[in-house]
Design a protein around this motif. Structure first.
Motif, PDB file in Angstrom:
ATOM      1  N   GLY A  38      14.819   0.718 -25.042  1.00  0.00           N
ATOM      2  CA  GLY A  38      14.953  -0.163 -23.878  1.00  0.00           C
ATOM      3  C   GLY A  38      15.470   0.638 -22.686  1.00  0.00           C
ATOM      4  N   ILE A  39      14.727   0.602 -21.593  1.00  0.00           N
ATOM      5  CA  ILE A  39      15.104   1.363 -20.397  1.00  0.00           C
ATOM      6  C   ILE A  39      15.536   0.387 -19.299  1.00  0.00           C
ATOM      7  CG2 ILE A  39      14.257   2.870 -18.535  1.00  0.00           C
ATOM      8  CD1 ILE A  39      14.526   4.368 -21.174  1.00  0.00           C
ATOM      9  N   ARG A  40      16.646   0.708 -18.655  1.00  0.00           N
ATOM     10  CA  ARG A  40      17.207  -0.167 -17.625  1.00  0.00           C
ATOM     11  C   ARG A  40      17.586   0.673 -16.405  1.00  0.00           C
ATOM     12  NH1 ARG A  40      19.145  -4.115 -15.212  1.00  0.00           N
ATOM     13  NH2 ARG A  40      20.952  -5.360 -15.797  1.00  0.00           N
ATOM     14  N   GLU A  63       3.069  -1.951 -26.133  1.00  0.00           N
ATOM     15  CA  GLU A  63       1.713  -2.221 -26.635  1.00  0.00           C
ATOM     16  C   GLU A  63       0.758  -2.326 -25.443  1.00  0.00           C
ATOM     17  OE1 GLU A  63       1.054  -2.129 -29.771  1.00  0.00           O
ATOM     18  OE2 GLU A  63       3.109  -2.140 -30.546  1.00  0.00           O
ATOM     19  N   SER A  64      -0.489  -2.696 -25.726  1.00  0.00           N
ATOM     20  CA  SER A  64      -1.497  -2.716 -24.656  1.00  0.00           C
ATOM     21  C   SER A  64      -1.238  -3.811 -23.623  1.00  0.00           C
ATOM     22  CB  SER A  64      -2.893  -2.870 -25.257  1.00  0.00           C
ATOM     23  OG  SER A  64      -2.927  -4.000 -26.100  1.00  0.00           O
ATOM     24  N   GLU A  65      -0.655  -4.940 -24.054  1.00  0.00           N
ATOM     25  CA  GLU A  65      -0.369  -6.049 -23.130  1.00  0.00           C
ATOM     26  C   GLU A  65       1.136  -6.253 -23.017  1.00  0.00           C
ATOM     27  OE1 GLU A  65      -2.455  -8.010 -21.259  1.00  0.00           O
ATOM     28  OE2 GLU A  65      -4.029  -6.614 -21.878  1.00  0.00           O
ATOM     29  N   PRO A  66       1.652  -6.507 -21.795  1.00  0.00           N
ATOM     30  CA  PRO A  66       3.083  -6.796 -21.648  1.00  0.00           C
ATOM     31  C   PRO A  66       3.475  -8.059 -22.421  1.00  0.00           C
ATOM     32  CG  PRO A  66       2.057  -6.400 -19.501  1.00  0.00           C
ATOM     33  CD  PRO A  66       0.954  -6.507 -20.503  1.00  0.00           C
ATOM     34  N   LEU A  67       4.630  -8.002 -23.084  1.00  0.00           N
ATOM     35  CA  LEU A  67       5.135  -9.148 -23.843  1.00  0.00           C
ATOM     36  C   LEU A  67       6.535  -9.478 -23.344  1.00  0.00           C
ATOM     37  CD1 LEU A  67       4.870 -11.101 -26.346  1.00  0.00           C
ATOM     38  CD2 LEU A  67       6.015  -9.301 -27.654  1.00  0.00           C
ATOM     39  N   ILE A  68       6.749 -10.728 -22.932  1.00  0.00           N
ATOM     40  CA  ILE A  68       8.077 -11.139 -22.468  1.00  0.00           C
ATOM     41  C   ILE A  68       8.913 -11.503 -23.687  1.00  0.00           C
ATOM     42  CG2 ILE A  68       9.366 -12.826 -21.090  1.00  0.00           C
ATOM     43  CD1 ILE A  68       6.398 -12.927 -19.597  1.00  0.00           C
ATOM     44  N   VAL A  69       9.937 -10.690 -23.956  1.00  0.00           N
ATOM     45  CA  VAL A  69      10.787 -10.882 -25.125  1.00  0.00           C
ATOM     46  C   VAL A  69      11.903 -11.877 -24.808  1.00  0.00           C
ATOM     47  CG1 VAL A  69      12.325  -9.703 -26.768  1.00  0.00           C
ATOM     48  CG2 VAL A  69      10.281  -8.535 -25.901  1.00  0.00           C
ATOM     49  N   ARG A  70      12.448 -11.778 -23.605  1.00  0.00           N
ATOM     50  CA  ARG A  70      13.508 -12.702 -23.177  1.00  0.00           C
ATOM     51  C   ARG A  70      13.375 -12.923 -21.678  1.00  0.00           C
ATOM     52  NH1 ARG A  70      19.428 -10.494 -23.703  1.00  0.00           N
ATOM     53  NH2 ARG A  70      18.900  -9.401 -21.779  1.00  0.00           N
ATOM     54  N   TYR A 116      15.804  -5.958 -15.057  1.00  0.00           N
ATOM     55  CA  TYR A 116      14.850  -5.933 -16.174  1.00  0.00           C
ATOM     56  C   TYR A 116      15.241  -4.862 -17.186  1.00  0.00           C
ATOM     57  CZ  TYR A 116      12.015  -8.286 -12.625  1.00  0.00           C
ATOM     58  OH  TYR A 116      11.576  -9.138 -11.647  1.00  0.00           O
ATOM     59  N   THR A 117      14.938  -5.144 -18.456  1.00  0.00           N
ATOM     60  CA  THR A 117      14.979  -4.122 -19.501  1.00  0.00           C
ATOM     61  C   THR A 117      13.558  -3.970 -20.002  1.00  0.00           C
ATOM     62  OG1 THR A 117      17.216  -4.781 -20.167  1.00  0.00           O
ATOM     63  CG2 THR A 117      15.963  -3.463 -21.739  1.00  0.00           C
ATOM     64  N   PHE A 118      13.024  -2.750 -19.932  1.00  0.00           N
ATOM     65  CA  PHE A 118      11.659  -2.503 -20.382  1.00  0.00           C
ATOM     66  C   PHE A 118      11.682  -1.770 -21.714  1.00  0.00           C
ATOM     67  CE2 PHE A 118      10.953  -3.014 -15.798  1.00  0.00           C
ATOM     68  CZ  PHE A 118       9.934  -3.963 -15.835  1.00  0.00           C
ATOM     69  N   ILE A 119      10.962  -2.319 -22.695  1.00  0.00           N
ATOM     70  CA  ILE A 119      10.838  -1.665 -23.998  1.00  0.00           C
ATOM     71  C   ILE A 119       9.611  -0.764 -23.937  1.00  0.00           C
ATOM     72  CG2 ILE A 119      10.463  -2.023 -26.470  1.00  0.00           C
ATOM     73  CD1 ILE A 119      11.959  -4.719 -26.113  1.00  0.00           C
TER      74      ILE A 119
END
Length: 206
Positions: free
Chosen positions: A120-122, A190-197, A99-102
């Motif tokens: 982006g943290i990996r 942001e307040s809710e997780p968003l799946i970018v890819r 995973y890459t977390f923004i």
């Protein structure tokens, strides 16, 4: 031509890892295995190396969306603003993993990234990558290596990677065949997780 080191993920040889770290510390670029595709990386503290990667990718350094590859979550506060307990629990569940977390960027980001609102943290689940970062003592700035013109989007064979990239980078690590599916990118800024890819990695960690 780039140095070419065969390193086994089951038991990475510390002497070989030290050679790679020495290349990074001297401003070199490496191509290395992760738990997804092979990555192109450099020392986060070396401006010359960062500029080289940006040139290769055809982007301005301050606009580039590179990932920070960390050994674990212990130094996260150097790069990321304080995060809430829900976000931290997601990170703990998912990492190390594909995973890459923004996350929101901290004021203490290295100079080239000072203006970035997010990073982006990996933390890949790959012993070679983690040993390199641990010995280096700080994150690697990383980006995937892509084949834009071929049927396969990502080259998985290290010898073919050496053939294509050997004159551009300083070291290619043969850690066995790579994957051809990139990491899943999840925005937690942001307040809710968003799946970018959606890539490798289950979404049930959310």
């Amino acid at each position: 031509m780039a140095a070419f080191y065969r390193i086994y993920e089951e038991n990475p040889n510390p002497r070989e890892i030290a050679k790679v770290v020495s290349i990074l510390k001297s401003g070199g670029l490496i191509i290395y295995p992760t738990d997804t595709v092979y990555g192109l990386g450099c020392d986060i503290t070396n401006l010359r190396a960062l500029e080289r990667i940006a040139r290769i990718k055809g982007v301005k350094l301050d606009k580039a969306n590179f990932s920070f590859v960390c050994h674990d979550l212990s130094n996260l506060s150097d790069y990321v603003k304080q995060i809430n307990s829900t976000t931290f629990k997601i990170l703990k569940r998912a990492l190390p993993g594909p995973y890459t977390f923004i996350l929101p960027g901290a004021r203490t980001l290295p100079n080239p990234f000072k203006k970035k609102k997010t990073v982006g943290i990996r933390v890949p689940n790959n012993a070679i990558a983690l040993d390199i970062v641990k010995q280096l003592g700080n994150p690697i700035v990383s980006t995937s290596i892509r084949d834009e013109d071929e049927v396969l989007e990502y080259t998985t064979d290290p010898e073919l990677i050496l053939e294509k990239w050997g004159s551009i980078v300083d070291c290619v690590i043969d850690g066995g065949y790579g994957d051809n599916e990139p990491s899943t990118i999840i925005d937690l800024s942001e307040s809710e997780p968003l799946i970018v890819r959606e890539g490798k990695g289950d979404l049930d960690i959310l």
